[in-house]
Motif scaffolding. Structure first.
Motif, PDB file in Angstrom:
ATOM      1  N   UNK A 162       0.822  -1.202   0.000  1.00 25.64           N
ATOM      2  CA  UNK A 162       0.000   0.000   0.000  1.00 25.64           C
ATOM      3  C   UNK A 162       0.858   1.254   0.000  1.00 25.64           C
ATOM      4  N   UNK A 163       1.988   1.219   0.718  1.00 25.59           N
ATOM      5  CA  UNK A 163       2.882   2.365   0.730  1.00 25.59           C
ATOM      6  C   UNK A 163       3.488   2.634  -0.635  1.00 25.59           C
ATOM      7  N   UNK A 164       3.858   1.578  -1.348  1.00 23.76           N
ATOM      8  CA  UNK A 164       4.419   1.739  -2.686  1.00 23.76           C
ATOM      9  C   UNK A 164       3.397   2.269  -3.682  1.00 23.76           C
ATOM     10  N   UNK A 165       2.122   2.137  -3.361  1.00 26.84           N
ATOM     11  CA  UNK A 165       1.081   2.627  -4.270  1.00 26.84           C
ATOM     12  C   UNK A 165       0.662   4.056  -3.957  1.00 26.84           C
ATOM     13  N   UNK A 166       1.303   4.703  -3.016  1.00 28.20           N
ATOM     14  CA  UNK A 166       0.914   6.061  -2.634  1.00 28.20           C
ATOM     15  C   UNK A 166       1.083   7.022  -3.801  1.00 28.20           C
ATOM     16  N   UNK A 167       0.048   7.752  -4.111  1.00 23.82           N
ATOM     17  CA  UNK A 167       0.111   8.746  -5.171  1.00 23.82           C
ATOM     18  C   UNK A 167      -0.099   8.195  -6.569  1.00 23.82           C
ATOM     19  N   UNK A 168      -0.217   6.875  -6.721  1.00 26.80           N
ATOM     20  CA  UNK A 168      -0.336   6.298  -8.069  1.00 26.80           C
ATOM     21  C   UNK A 168      -1.636   6.737  -8.738  1.00 26.80           C
ATOM     22  N   UNK A 169      -2.742   6.652  -8.012  1.00 25.76           N
ATOM     23  CA  UNK A 169      -4.021   7.019  -8.618  1.00 25.76           C
ATOM     24  C   UNK A 169      -4.047   8.499  -8.989  1.00 25.76           C
ATOM     25  N   UNK A 170      -3.491   9.353  -8.134  1.00 28.65           N
ATOM     26  CA  UNK A 170      -3.416  10.775  -8.450  1.00 28.65           C
ATOM     27  C   UNK A 170      -2.543  11.015  -9.671  1.00 28.65           C
ATOM     28  N   UNK A 171      -1.397  10.335  -9.719  1.00 30.83           N
ATOM     29  CA  UNK A 171      -0.447  10.550 -10.805  1.00 30.83           C
ATOM     30  C   UNK A 171      -0.986  10.046 -12.137  1.00 30.83           C
ATOM     31  N   UNK A 172      -1.557   8.844 -12.147  1.00 30.11           N
ATOM     32  CA  UNK A 172      -2.107   8.312 -13.390  1.00 30.11           C
ATOM     33  C   UNK A 172      -3.259   9.176 -13.891  1.00 30.11           C
ATOM     34  N   UNK A 173      -4.105   9.649 -12.972  1.00 26.36           N
ATOM     35  CA  UNK A 173      -5.176  10.545 -13.387  1.00 26.36           C
ATOM     36  C   UNK A 173      -4.639  11.813 -14.011  1.00 26.36           C
ATOM     37  N   UNK A 174      -3.570  12.371 -13.432  1.00 29.14           N
ATOM     38  CA  UNK A 174      -2.953  13.571 -13.995  1.00 29.14           C
ATOM     39  C   UNK A 174      -2.300  13.283 -15.342  1.00 29.14           C
ATOM     40  N   UNK A 175      -1.710  12.102 -15.498  1.00 27.28           N
ATOM     41  CA  UNK A 175      -1.037  11.755 -16.755  1.00 27.28           C
ATOM     42  C   UNK A 175      -1.989  11.698 -17.936  1.00 27.28           C
ATOM     43  N   UNK A 176      -3.170  11.129 -17.723  1.00 27.47           N
ATOM     44  CA  UNK A 176      -4.078  10.893 -18.846  1.00 27.47           C
ATOM     45  C   UNK A 176      -5.164  11.954 -18.964  1.00 27.47           C
ATOM     46  N   UNK A 177      -5.209  12.917 -18.043  1.00 22.52           N
ATOM     47  CA  UNK A 177      -6.230  13.962 -18.097  1.00 22.52           C
ATOM     48  C   UNK A 177      -5.892  14.973 -19.192  1.00 22.52           C
ATOM     49  N   UNK A 178      -6.905  15.576 -19.817  1.00 23.15           N
ATOM     50  CA  UNK A 178      -6.630  16.669 -20.769  1.00 23.15           C
ATOM     51  C   UNK A 178      -5.962  17.830 -20.041  1.00 23.15           C
ATOM     52  N   UNK A 179      -4.941  18.388 -20.648  1.00 22.74           N
ATOM     53  CA  UNK A 179      -4.076  19.322 -19.932  1.00 22.74           C
ATOM     54  C   UNK A 179      -4.711  20.685 -19.679  1.00 22.74           C
ATOM     55  N   UNK A 180      -5.567  21.151 -20.586  1.00 14.41           N
ATOM     56  CA  UNK A 180      -6.088  22.506 -20.435  1.00 14.41           C
ATOM     57  C   UNK A 180      -7.287  22.585 -19.501  1.00 14.41           C
ATOM     58  N   UNK A 181      -8.087  21.544 -19.428  1.00 15.72           N
ATOM     59  CA  UNK A 181      -9.276  21.556 -18.566  1.00 15.72           C
ATOM     60  C   UNK A 181      -9.446  20.168 -17.953  1.00 15.72           C
ATOM     61  N   UNK A 182      -8.602  19.811 -16.952  1.00 15.39           N
ATOM     62  CA  UNK A 182      -8.605  18.439 -16.453  1.00 15.39           C
ATOM     63  C   UNK A 182      -9.720  18.112 -15.470  1.00 15.39           C
ATOM     64  N   UNK A 183     -10.367  19.134 -14.882  1.00 14.98           N
ATOM     65  CA  UNK A 183     -11.280  18.879 -13.767  1.00 14.98           C
ATOM     66  C   UNK A 183     -12.434  17.938 -14.125  1.00 14.98           C
ATOM     67  N   UNK A 184     -13.133  18.116 -15.256  1.00  9.42           N
ATOM     68  CA  UNK A 184     -14.227  17.171 -15.554  1.00  9.42           C
ATOM     69  C   UNK A 184     -13.754  15.736 -15.683  1.00  9.42           C
ATOM     70  N   UNK A 185     -12.589  15.547 -16.337  1.00  4.92           N
ATOM     71  CA  UNK A 185     -12.063  14.182 -16.451  1.00  4.92           C
ATOM     72  C   UNK A 185     -11.690  13.627 -15.083  1.00  4.92           C
ATOM     73  N   UNK A 186     -11.029  14.437 -14.253  1.00  3.36           N
ATOM     74  CA  UNK A 186     -10.608  13.962 -12.934  1.00  3.36           C
ATOM     75  C   UNK A 186     -11.818  13.616 -12.069  1.00  3.36           C
TER      76      UNK A 186
END
Length: 407
Positions: free
Chosen positions: A323-347
């Motif tokens: 679980x410790x090694x997975x810290x931040x993974x969901x946040x990071x992957x969401x940021x990686x694949x979100x549209x860069x100019x308007x990410x909030x709806x995707x997130x």
């Protein structure tokens, strides 16, 4: 200004979380009803992600956090003065709704402003800020109970945290102004000083449901793998205490084992970001899922053995490492694949999917345990973890995390 409001909110929430079923029981709820009231927080968070995505896209991260903080104060006041259990449950639901808005606002801010070269470390610190608050909050509650002897003290502590957080966000330096969004990877129109004929390009704002449909592919593949990670994480919090009870251990021993597992988990949150930034997202996601999946599978085989208690302690530590090694993974992957100019709806859609996995896991564990046994439930969650690892291997985007300026 980025991390301190998060710590304040999560510390107050962490102080109240252990007391929600206790207060519900004191108001006359039985065990099942108290568990239902406690789950209202997760349900509220699940329901709040999509509206939060809409709010962040329309009014920005700062004002979304302020509004969420003010509404959270109303929810906390409702918890303190609730005359009946229904009002208390509604207040808990509203608190979860606001927690979703708060978390998504910070997630969207980091997505648009943190360079790729150290995005994972920054988001692991954000995840670590939430974990710090949830880790410290129960100790604050214990001190307040010792000092005042009433559960209301923890509720008012949460209120104080919210007041400080709202004042800090409202009157402190605005990170949205001091840290400009990163340039998009798409071509930008430069100002040449010449007259422009025709229409001026603008950023298209896409609604929540159109965003879900547009990105249905990534949500249906990588999003499901991420939801499996959230499910395994959530199952760990349910299975470990139940396993200790089924072995006949006393509450102190169970608390010690779960506490050690949580301490290991918390100690590794920044290491996860380092691994993701230096070697790629897969090298944190896959080991985390394999460790937790294998840990649950092995645990399911040890219940009736002679060294069952020893295995329980060892595998609780293994699950903590995973679980410790997975810290931040969901946040990071969401940021990686979100549209860069308007990410909030995707997130908002991304977090709804991952929170749904976390909310479903306790229900699955409870149902399978009632039908079969706790060992079968643990084995099932182990299988979910290993399947999720395969999903990450197949669908995590492949790119070099060293792009951009060095950290």
């Amino acid at each position: 200004m980025v991390y301190l409001p998060t710590i304040l909110f999560s510390m107050g929430e962490g102080a109240v979380l252990p007391l929600i079923p206790v207060i519900a029981a004191n108001m006359g709820a039985d065990v099942a009803a108290a568990a239902l009231v406690a789950s209202a927080l997760v349900v509220g968070q699940l329901c709040g992600n999509l509206p939060a995505g809409w709010a962040v896209a329309r009014i920005g991260e700062r004002f979304t956090m302020v509004i969420a903080g003010v509404i959270s104060m109303i929810a906390v006041a409702g918890m303190a003065f609730a005359p009946v259990i229904a009002v208390f449950a509604a207040s808990v639901f509203l608190l979860g709704f606001c927690a979703a808005a708060f978390g998504l606002a910070r997630h969207a801010f980091m997505t648009t402003r943190v360079p790729l070269a150290f995005r994972a470390r920054a988001l692991s610190l954000l995840g670590g800020s939430f974990r710090l608050g949830v880790f410290v909050g129960p100790f604050v509650t214990a001190g307040l109970l010792l000092l005042f002897g009433t559960e209301q003290a923890a509720i008012w502590f949460f209120m104080a945290c919210l007041v400080v957080m709202v004042v800090l966000v409202l009157f402190g330096p605005d990170p949205e102004k001091t840290h400009a969004p990163l340039p998009s990877s798409s071509p930008l129109v430069e100002d040449s000083g010449e007259a422009v004929s025709g229409s001026i390009p603008t950023v298209e704002r896409v609604g929540i449901f159109r965003t879900m449909w547009r990105f249905r592919g990534v949500l249906g593949r990588l999003g499901l793998a991420a939801a499996s990670l959230s499910a395994v994480r959530s199952a760990r919090q349910v299975v470990l205490p139940l396993w200790g009870v089924s072995l006949g251990l006393d509450a102190q021993t169970i608390a010690l084992v779960v506490g050690v597992s949580g301490a290991i988990d918390f100690a590794l949150f920044y290491a996860s970001g380092q691994v993701m930034d230096r070697f790629g997202r897969l090298w944190a996601a896959m080991p985390a899922m394999v460790l937790m999946g294998a840990g649950f599978l092995v645990l399911s085989l040890t219940h009736d053995g002679e060294a069952a208690v020893l295995w329980f302690g060892m595998l609780a530590a293994v699950l903590g490492v995973g679980n410790g090694l997975s810290s931040g993974i969901l946040l990071t992957l969401g940021a990686d694949v979100a549209p860069k100019q308007d990410p909030a709806p995707f997130l908002g859609s991304w977090r709804t999917l991952t929170d749904a996995g976390g909310a479903a896991a306790p229900l699955i564990v409870s149902g399978v345990t009632a039908i079969a046994s706790l060992s079968v439930a643990a084995a099932l969650m182990g299988a979910v973890g290993l399947l999720g690892a395969l999903g990450f291997i197949r669908w995590i985007p492949r790119f070099s995390p060293r792009q951009g300026p060095p950290a």
